[in-house]
Design a protein around this motif. Sequence first.
Motif, PDB file in Angstrom:
ATOM      1  N   TYR A 163      34.341  31.136  49.715  1.00 37.07           N
ATOM      2  CA  TYR A 163      34.761  31.198  51.061  1.00 37.07           C
ATOM      3  C   TYR A 163      33.335  31.217  51.890  1.00 37.07           C
ATOM      4  CZ  TYR A 163      39.518  31.244  50.299  1.00 37.07           C
ATOM      5  OH  TYR A 163      40.962  30.869  49.678  1.00 37.07           O
ATOM      6  N   GLN A 200      37.826  43.028  43.572  1.00 34.73           N
ATOM      7  CA  GLN A 200      37.344  41.778  44.274  1.00 34.73           C
ATOM      8  C   GLN A 200      36.050  41.593  44.613  1.00 34.73           C
ATOM      9  OE1 GLN A 200      40.729  41.375  47.279  1.00 34.73           O
ATOM     10  NE2 GLN A 200      40.462  39.176  46.668  1.00 34.73           N
ATOM     11  N   SER A 259      36.182  40.232  55.044  1.00 39.33           N
ATOM     12  CA  SER A 259      37.250  40.624  54.552  1.00 39.33           C
ATOM     13  C   SER A 259      38.332  40.364  55.631  1.00 39.33           C
ATOM     14  CB  SER A 259      37.448  41.974  54.011  1.00 39.33           C
ATOM     15  OG  SER A 259      38.771  42.124  53.415  1.00 39.33           O
ATOM     16  N   THR A 260      39.098  39.022  55.381  1.00 38.21           N
ATOM     17  CA  THR A 260      40.173  38.608  56.426  1.00 38.21           C
ATOM     18  C   THR A 260      41.670  39.403  56.287  1.00 38.21           C
ATOM     19  OG1 THR A 260      40.966  36.933  55.344  1.00 38.21           O
ATOM     20  CG2 THR A 260      38.960  36.537  56.779  1.00 38.21           C
ATOM     21  N   GLU A 320      43.948  37.823  55.414  1.00 39.40           N
ATOM     22  CA  GLU A 320      44.825  37.244  54.537  1.00 39.40           C
ATOM     23  C   GLU A 320      44.336  37.513  53.180  1.00 39.40           C
ATOM     24  OE1 GLU A 320      44.688  36.006  58.250  1.00 39.40           O
ATOM     25  OE2 GLU A 320      42.976  34.921  56.956  1.00 39.40           O
ATOM     26  N   HIS A 378      41.084  36.873  52.009  1.00 38.57           N
ATOM     27  CA  HIS A 378      39.835  35.980  51.856  1.00 38.57           C
ATOM     28  C   HIS A 378      38.635  37.052  52.123  1.00 38.57           C
ATOM     29  CE1 HIS A 378      42.737  32.888  50.992  1.00 38.57           C
ATOM     30  NE2 HIS A 378      42.826  32.505  52.445  1.00 38.57           N
ATOM     31  N   LEU A 379      37.767  36.695  51.053  1.00 41.13           N
ATOM     32  CA  LEU A 379      36.340  37.160  51.276  1.00 41.13           C
ATOM     33  C   LEU A 379      35.461  36.304  51.604  1.00 41.13           C
ATOM     34  CD1 LEU A 379      36.251  39.745  48.168  1.00 41.13           C
ATOM     35  CD2 LEU A 379      36.577  40.282  50.632  1.00 41.13           C
ATOM     36  N   TYR A 380      35.095  36.077  52.956  1.00 37.86           N
ATOM     37  CA  TYR A 380      34.038  35.184  53.521  1.00 37.86           C
ATOM     38  C   TYR A 380      32.766  35.650  53.400  1.00 37.86           C
ATOM     39  CZ  TYR A 380      37.314  31.948  55.688  1.00 37.86           C
ATOM     40  OH  TYR A 380      38.240  30.991  55.700  1.00 37.86           O
TER      41      TYR A 380
END
Length: 350
Positions: free
Chosen positions: A142, A249, A273-274, A276, A278-280
């Motif tokens: 991401y 993660q 870290s969002t 949702e 996700h790790l952007y």
Amino acid sequence: MANKYTNLCIAVTGLNANDNPGPGMAVIRSLKEYFGDGLRIIGLSYESLEPGIYLRDYVNKTYQVPYPTEGTAALVERLSYINQRENLDLIIPNFDSELFNFIKIAPQLKQMGIATYLPTQQQLTLRDKVHLKDFGTKHGFYVPADHKLYTADDLKKAVGEFNFPMVIKGKFYEAYVVYTMDQALKAFHQLNAAWGVPVIAQQYIKGNEINIAALGDGKGNNISLVAMRKLYITDKGKAWAGVTIKDDQLTQLANNFAHATNWKGGYEMEIMSTAEGHLYILEINPRFPAWVYLTAAAGQNQPAVLAKMALGEVVEPYADYQAGKLFVRYSWDHIADIADFQQISAFGEL
């Protein structure tokens, strides 16, 4: 533990310690802690007021070196002079902007008997801010969408796609979250003046900011990996306080990066870290972060391990580190003599 490294001499850049500190002093502190009093540290500075020059407990002697824009020939000539006087074992460069030159001259340094432990030119380019989105797409990471800005007009396209807020980033350093067109234009001109084009406009991702400091072995593995959550962030986006955290993660993400690139040397992943989950990946810095001393405090002294690997030692990967180690950065007035400033300014040595 470190007695076979008596009379070790290591040169380090990045001695600035202002509100946007270089990693140099943290690297030196980590090295000193591991190798002890027998270690001689040579500072390599660009400006006469980099604090590390005057911190004599940490830096034994400082030499000014030419700016990266002066090219490799000037750098080799200067380092050759320094090496004749100091007999350097290793150089650890700590600025993004100087790495291109250091990677290029690494074979010449090796001939002089000076070790380095650096990524390849190709690895350096892969994670460049300009190419990061393409890299993410290729390897399934991401990464926020971005636009390369060459002129102020390019901003309109970026605003059309991302809207506000968005992040405006310099090619090498600095990033600003902007909320209006005026702020965006101001940031563009400021970063263009400082670092040149392209300036990067990046989609703003909301979440918790996490950084990972890691050390790749050049064969697809991480020898060390420590994650930190930012607790206090300056207006330049720098961590002024942070705490080590553990998360499978995050470990997996850094291991995937090392595997995808075969990264060699220290690096830092800046991650959002969002909600949702996700790790952007916002950025990948191709060197140790300024908070790298926290890795030593948490039980994985990354600068010391890099030094050992650079000097040919085979090192086992670390298995664990301490979560809950907190760092708080602070300002401290160091008193020196004007004669020292005049000496480094006039002669380039102190």
